[in-house]
Design a protein around this motif. Structure first.
Motif, PDB file in Angstrom:
ATOM      1  N   LEU A 174       7.438   3.042  -4.700  1.00  0.00           N
ATOM      2  CA  LEU A 174       6.573   1.958  -5.166  1.00  0.00           C
ATOM      3  C   LEU A 174       7.343   0.652  -5.339  1.00  0.00           C
ATOM      4  O   LEU A 174       6.863  -0.420  -4.951  1.00  0.00           O
ATOM      5  CB  LEU A 174       5.903   2.348  -6.483  1.00  0.00           C
ATOM      6  CG  LEU A 174       4.811   3.419  -6.384  1.00  0.00           C
ATOM      7  CD1 LEU A 174       4.415   3.907  -7.768  1.00  0.00           C
ATOM      8  CD2 LEU A 174       3.592   2.876  -5.643  1.00  0.00           C
ATOM      9  N   GLU A 175       8.532   0.725  -5.916  1.00  0.00           N
ATOM     10  CA  GLU A 175       9.287  -0.504  -6.180  1.00  0.00           C
ATOM     11  C   GLU A 175       9.774  -1.155  -4.887  1.00  0.00           C
ATOM     12  O   GLU A 175       9.717  -2.384  -4.748  1.00  0.00           O
ATOM     13  CB  GLU A 175      10.459  -0.196  -7.111  1.00  0.00           C
ATOM     14  CG  GLU A 175      10.016   0.142  -8.536  1.00  0.00           C
ATOM     15  CD  GLU A 175      11.183   0.433  -9.462  1.00  0.00           C
ATOM     16  OE1 GLU A 175      12.339   0.191  -9.048  1.00  0.00           O
ATOM     17  OE2 GLU A 175      10.943   0.910 -10.583  1.00  0.00           O
ATOM     18  N   THR A 176      10.252  -0.363  -3.952  1.00  0.00           N
ATOM     19  CA  THR A 176      10.709  -0.954  -2.687  1.00  0.00           C
ATOM     20  C   THR A 176       9.535  -1.478  -1.876  1.00  0.00           C
ATOM     21  O   THR A 176       9.633  -2.527  -1.224  1.00  0.00           O
ATOM     22  CB  THR A 176      11.521   0.068  -1.867  1.00  0.00           C
ATOM     23  OG1 THR A 176      10.751   1.264  -1.679  1.00  0.00           O
ATOM     24  CG2 THR A 176      12.823   0.424  -2.572  1.00  0.00           C
ATOM     25  N   TYR A 177       8.396  -0.771  -1.929  1.00  0.00           N
ATOM     26  CA  TYR A 177       7.180  -1.263  -1.260  1.00  0.00           C
ATOM     27  C   TYR A 177       6.803  -2.643  -1.787  1.00  0.00           C
ATOM     28  O   TYR A 177       6.444  -3.545  -1.014  1.00  0.00           O
ATOM     29  CB  TYR A 177       6.041  -0.258  -1.483  1.00  0.00           C
ATOM     30  CG  TYR A 177       4.661  -0.850  -1.358  1.00  0.00           C
ATOM     31  CD1 TYR A 177       4.129  -1.193  -0.121  1.00  0.00           C
ATOM     32  CD2 TYR A 177       3.890  -1.095  -2.503  1.00  0.00           C
ATOM     33  CE1 TYR A 177       2.863  -1.762  -0.010  1.00  0.00           C
ATOM     34  CE2 TYR A 177       2.630  -1.653  -2.403  1.00  0.00           C
ATOM     35  CZ  TYR A 177       2.118  -1.985  -1.162  1.00  0.00           C
ATOM     36  OH  TYR A 177       0.871  -2.551  -1.058  1.00  0.00           O
ATOM     37  N   ARG A 178       6.917  -2.838  -3.088  1.00  0.00           N
ATOM     38  CA  ARG A 178       6.532  -4.121  -3.692  1.00  0.00           C
ATOM     39  C   ARG A 178       7.566  -5.216  -3.444  1.00  0.00           C
ATOM     40  O   ARG A 178       7.305  -6.380  -3.757  1.00  0.00           O
ATOM     41  CB  ARG A 178       6.251  -3.930  -5.181  1.00  0.00           C
ATOM     42  CG  ARG A 178       5.003  -3.086  -5.407  1.00  0.00           C
ATOM     43  CD  ARG A 178       4.362  -3.255  -6.771  1.00  0.00           C
ATOM     44  NE  ARG A 178       3.008  -2.744  -6.718  1.00  0.00           N
ATOM     45  CZ  ARG A 178       2.638  -1.506  -6.989  1.00  0.00           C
ATOM     46  NH1 ARG A 178       3.551  -0.619  -7.369  1.00  0.00           N
ATOM     47  NH2 ARG A 178       1.374  -1.130  -6.884  1.00  0.00           N
ATOM     48  N   LYS A 179       8.713  -4.864  -2.903  1.00  0.00           N
ATOM     49  CA  LYS A 179       9.689  -5.868  -2.460  1.00  0.00           C
ATOM     50  C   LYS A 179       9.569  -6.110  -0.958  1.00  0.00           C
ATOM     51  O   LYS A 179      10.436  -6.766  -0.361  1.00  0.00           O
ATOM     52  CB  LYS A 179      11.108  -5.425  -2.802  1.00  0.00           C
ATOM     53  CG  LYS A 179      11.377  -5.287  -4.297  1.00  0.00           C
ATOM     54  CD  LYS A 179      11.184  -6.602  -5.030  1.00  0.00           C
ATOM     55  CE  LYS A 179      11.493  -6.426  -6.522  1.00  0.00           C
ATOM     56  NZ  LYS A 179      11.240  -7.658  -7.294  1.00  0.00           N
ATOM     57  N   GLY A 180       8.524  -5.599  -0.338  1.00  0.00           N
ATOM     58  CA  GLY A 180       8.282  -5.879   1.066  1.00  0.00           C
ATOM     59  C   GLY A 180       8.817  -4.855   2.037  1.00  0.00           C
ATOM     60  O   GLY A 180       8.800  -5.081   3.250  1.00  0.00           O
ATOM     61  N   ASP A 203      -1.296   4.986  -9.019  1.00  0.00           N
ATOM     62  CA  ASP A 203      -0.737   3.921  -8.185  1.00  0.00           C
ATOM     63  C   ASP A 203      -0.257   4.480  -6.850  1.00  0.00           C
ATOM     64  O   ASP A 203      -0.630   3.987  -5.777  1.00  0.00           O
ATOM     65  CB  ASP A 203       0.404   3.242  -8.934  1.00  0.00           C
ATOM     66  CG  ASP A 203       0.875   1.957  -8.250  1.00  0.00           C
ATOM     67  OD1 ASP A 203       0.272   1.555  -7.229  1.00  0.00           O
ATOM     68  OD2 ASP A 203       1.849   1.352  -8.750  1.00  0.00           O
ATOM     69  N   ARG A 207      -1.799   3.861  -3.057  1.00  0.00           N
ATOM     70  CA  ARG A 207      -0.992   3.253  -1.994  1.00  0.00           C
ATOM     71  C   ARG A 207      -1.000   4.138  -0.745  1.00  0.00           C
ATOM     72  O   ARG A 207      -1.051   3.648   0.382  1.00  0.00           O
ATOM     73  CB  ARG A 207       0.445   3.033  -2.464  1.00  0.00           C
ATOM     74  CG  ARG A 207       0.621   2.133  -3.689  1.00  0.00           C
ATOM     75  CD  ARG A 207       0.270   0.685  -3.478  1.00  0.00           C
ATOM     76  NE  ARG A 207      -1.148   0.412  -3.335  1.00  0.00           N
ATOM     77  CZ  ARG A 207      -2.040   0.457  -4.327  1.00  0.00           C
ATOM     78  NH1 ARG A 207      -1.678   0.810  -5.555  1.00  0.00           N
ATOM     79  NH2 ARG A 207      -3.311   0.169  -4.098  1.00  0.00           N
ATOM     80  N   GLU A 212      -0.737   2.003   2.718  1.00  0.00           N
ATOM     81  CA  GLU A 212       0.333   1.038   2.440  1.00  0.00           C
ATOM     82  C   GLU A 212       1.694   1.728   2.346  1.00  0.00           C
ATOM     83  O   GLU A 212       2.732   1.110   2.603  1.00  0.00           O
ATOM     84  CB  GLU A 212       0.007   0.277   1.152  1.00  0.00           C
ATOM     85  CG  GLU A 212      -1.245  -0.577   1.290  1.00  0.00           C
ATOM     86  CD  GLU A 212      -1.790  -1.048  -0.042  1.00  0.00           C
ATOM     87  OE1 GLU A 212      -2.328  -2.173  -0.084  1.00  0.00           O
ATOM     88  OE2 GLU A 212      -1.688  -0.308  -1.036  1.00  0.00           O
TER      89      GLU A 212
END
Length: 323
Positions: A174-180, A203, A207, A212
């Motif tokens: 999740l965290e790396t996904y939210r950094k693109g 969450d 996703r 995503e």
């Protein structure tokens, strides 16, 4: 000559709790730690949030005040540092214990990378975060592979494969996904792990549902190459172009160290150190276990919140021996 009444191996929260109980009992003590203060917590992901509330992570009756009901890694590291300061705990950091032997007089001779000690009692509180469970596949030793996820910024705009189904894996995805990052999860089982934090589960499920974050269930990595990974899936082999692999495949206690310390292990699948659950004394008199290390391979059995009591149990037993 006895250097200390008690030597504690490991300066994590439970090792610190043991030191506090030693002070209450009027015993001399030293904590010997191979790394930094609360070394395992220091190596947690930077933005990790605990499952427990701050109150359940407290030691030494020192209040743990956090901004949110569930504290994060940075707050915990700061809290335990302040506890160490409050009690002026005697801690030798960056000093690895190499050997423990019980002498004929009943005292323990402890050899570290820096010095030797003699003590009446030894407590092992070394946790389980030091030795990753390896996949044992070609390419696992490539620089792009890590078993310790720290900060998502490194993976911005990269093609990332995350291996695993529980909290560390899901947080990393999740965290790396939210950094693109373009994230693919590889999960050995049929679904997300049952231990995933309840506020995180919706969450990750959403996703995945929205496409995503891609996921391969009932799948394993077969090999890793500099610019790709090979995955075995129920539909057959898959090759993905790839920049980084985050293999959060679990961790184990340092069994080699435990054996070098002379601890008896159960020998079954859990490989737990043998100890008395009432006194926490191992099969060697005067040699105690505390905290997560007691669970062996069952790393979901003991946490800070339910093993704080080990410190009290140990020193109740030591007091009974001295009365």
């Amino acid at each position: 000559m006895v250097d200390y009444d008690v030597l504690i191996i490991g300066a994590g929260p439970i090792g610190m709790a043991c030191a506090i109980e030693a002070k209450k009992a009027g015993l001399s003590y030293v904590i010997v730690e191979k790394g930094a203060l609360v070394n395992s917590l220091y190596n947690y992901p930077v933005f990790m949030t605990f499952f427990s509330t701050s109150q359940r992570l407290e030691i030494g009756d020192v209040p743990f005040v956090s901004i949110n009901p569930k504290p994060n890694r940075n707050e915990a590291v700061e809290y335990y540092r302040r506890v160490a300061e409050k009690f002026s705990l005697n801690i030798h950091l960056f000093e690895r214990v190499e050997k423990v032997e019980k002498a004929a007089d009943g005292l323990f001779d402890i050899q570290t990378a820096k010095r030797n000690y003699r003590t009446k009692y030894v407590i092992v509180s070394t946790g389980f975060y030091d030795v990753p469970v390896l996949m044992n596949i070609p390419g696992e030793d490539l620089p792009k592979v890590t078993h310790y996820y720290k900060d998502p910024h490194l993976y911005a705009f990269q093609r990332v494969v995350v291996v695993g189904a529980n909290n560390s894996s899901i947080d990393a995805a999740l965290e790396t996904y939210r950094k693109g990052a373009q994230v693919t999860l590889v999960i050995r089982g049929k679904e997300i792990g049952s231990y995933v934090k309840y506020w995180v589960r919706p969450d990750i499920e959403n996703r995945i549902k929205e496409g995503e974050i891609k996921v391969y269930y009932e799948s394993t990595l077969r090999s890793i190459e500099p610019e790709s990974v090979h995955i075995d899936t129920p539909e057959g082999p898959v090759v993905l172009e790839n920049d980084f692999v985050i293999a959060t495949t679990g961790y184990t206690p340092d069994f080699k160290l435990l054996k070098n310390l002379g601890l008896e292990l159960s020998g079954d699948a859990a490989n737990c150190p043998v100890y008395n659950p009432e006194t926490m004394e191992s099969s060697t008199k005067g040699f105690y276990l505390a905290g997560v290390v007691c669970g062996g391979m069952d790393t979901h059995k003991w946490f800070i919140e339910n093993s704080r009591v080990h410190a009290v149990q140990i020193f109740e037993h030591i007091r009974s021996l001295q009365s």
